[in-house]
Design an enzyme around this catalytic site. Structure first.
Site, PDB file in Angstrom:
ATOM      1  N   GLY A  46     -26.207 -57.954  45.267  1.00  0.00           N
ATOM      2  CA  GLY A  46     -25.153 -57.087  44.760  1.00  0.00           C
ATOM      3  C   GLY A  46     -25.311 -55.646  45.177  1.00  0.00           C
ATOM      4  O   GLY A  46     -25.616 -55.350  46.341  1.00  0.00           O
ATOM      5  N   ASP A  94     -17.477 -52.959  53.717  1.00  0.00           N
ATOM      6  CA  ASP A  94     -16.218 -52.220  53.845  1.00  0.00           C
ATOM      7  C   ASP A  94     -15.301 -52.502  52.660  1.00  0.00           C
ATOM      8  O   ASP A  94     -14.613 -51.602  52.167  1.00  0.00           O
ATOM      9  CB  ASP A  94     -15.524 -52.597  55.153  1.00  0.00           C
TER      10      ASP A  94
END
Length: 311
Positions: free
Chosen positions: A217, A249
């Site tokens: 994460g 992104d």
């Protein structure tokens, strides 16, 4: 408005095949071409989420023209350059993605000045400016520093997602948020420990650092300048199979969207509320075969279960 800056964009070519046998003939089962570069991917994700976004950077040659056509529907404010825009090639098998990235061509001072003019025309108080990806060969710290400080002086919040010494340059120039992955953080700061590396960037002047941890994460660290450091973590529900190329992104897109929606809210508060969203959207990007796209169904499922925790 969210403005994404991609100084070194690329036409992304993706080969899909079952496996690769190096030194032999390989039969590609599927080929896709998309307009790429990290800032372009951020813009495409934001556009898919119906957010107000504009993209800029440097484009040139036939490849640049093709990319403009591919991005039809997006607000585009490219600065033309004489050199042909580069390409990248991703080889995707059932278990791995291998990238071959061309370096791109140098950009002169006049083009950088033109890019600063675009930022001045678009960015102001309440806006978010995202500077993403690699830089053209020969890019100086002053070029990046002036671009970031120009946007920050106009009241925009700047998100920087680049690598090497220029990551610290962006922090020193006034970037509100910097978002490296673990390798980029170690390269920029020399610190193997994630929190120690983030504190270097905070000392440089960034308000917050978000570090991508892959399957673990993300970790957000804020504070500094006499304030205690605050750490927030968020993890996906599990391992997501697919193409991780555009995951970071998508995370930047989520963070930029949150900053834009809460322009008057302190950055620490925005991060605590948005980090789980960034992890969920990142997982939704992995589930798509091409960077710059997200699986909205997967995003909603992940968003329902991912939560942020404060250390």
């Amino acid at each position: 408005m969210i403005l994404t800056i991609t100084p070194n964009p690329a036409l992304d070519v993706t080969y899909h095949l079952a496996d690769v046998r190096w030194g032999e003939v390989n039969r590609v089962t599927e080929v896709t071409e998309t307009a790429g570069g990290k800032g372009v991917n951020v813009a495409r994700v934001l556009h898919q989420l119906s957010e107000p976004v504009s993209c800029t950077g440097f484009l040139g040659g036939d490849t640049g023209d093709r990319m403009r056509d591919m991005l039809a529907g997006l607000d585009q404010r490219w600065v033309p350059v004489p050199h042909t825009t580069r390409r990248t090639t991703a080889v995707v098998t059932g278990t791995a993605t291998t990238l071959f990235n061309e370096p791109g061509a140098p950009v002169d001072e006049g083009a950088w000045h033109a890019l600063s003019t675009v930022v001045a025309d678009v960015a102001g108080r309440g806006d978010v400016v995202v500077l993403s990806g690699s830089m053209p060969p020969g890019t100086t710290e002053s070029a990046v520093g002036e671009l970031v400080s120009h946007a920050a002086r106009r009241g925009a919040r700047v998100v920087a997602d680049t690598s090497g010494p220029l990551l610290r340059t962006a922090a020193r120039a006034g970037a509100a948020l910097v978002k490296p992955n673990q390798e980029e953080l170690r390269e920029a700061t020399g610190e193997a420990d994630v929190v120690a590396g983030a504190r270097v960037l905070l000392a440089d002047g960034a308000e917050a650092v978000v570090v991508s941890l892959g399957e673990d994460g993300m970790l957000a660290i804020s504070g500094g300048s006499g304030r205690p450091h605050r750490t927030v973590r968020a993890r996906p529900s599990g391992v997501v199979p697919g193409n991780p190329t555009g995951a970071g992104d998508a995370a930047v897109a989520a963070l930029a969207r949150a900053l834009h929606a809460a322009a008057a809210t302190p950055l620490e508060s925005v991060l605590h509320a948005s980090l789980a969203d960034a992890v969920a959207l990142s997982a939704a990007a992995v589930a798509c075969p091409v960077a710059g796209e997200v699986d909205l169904g997967r995003y909603q499922r992940e968003r329902a279960v991912v939560a942020a925790t404060t250390d």
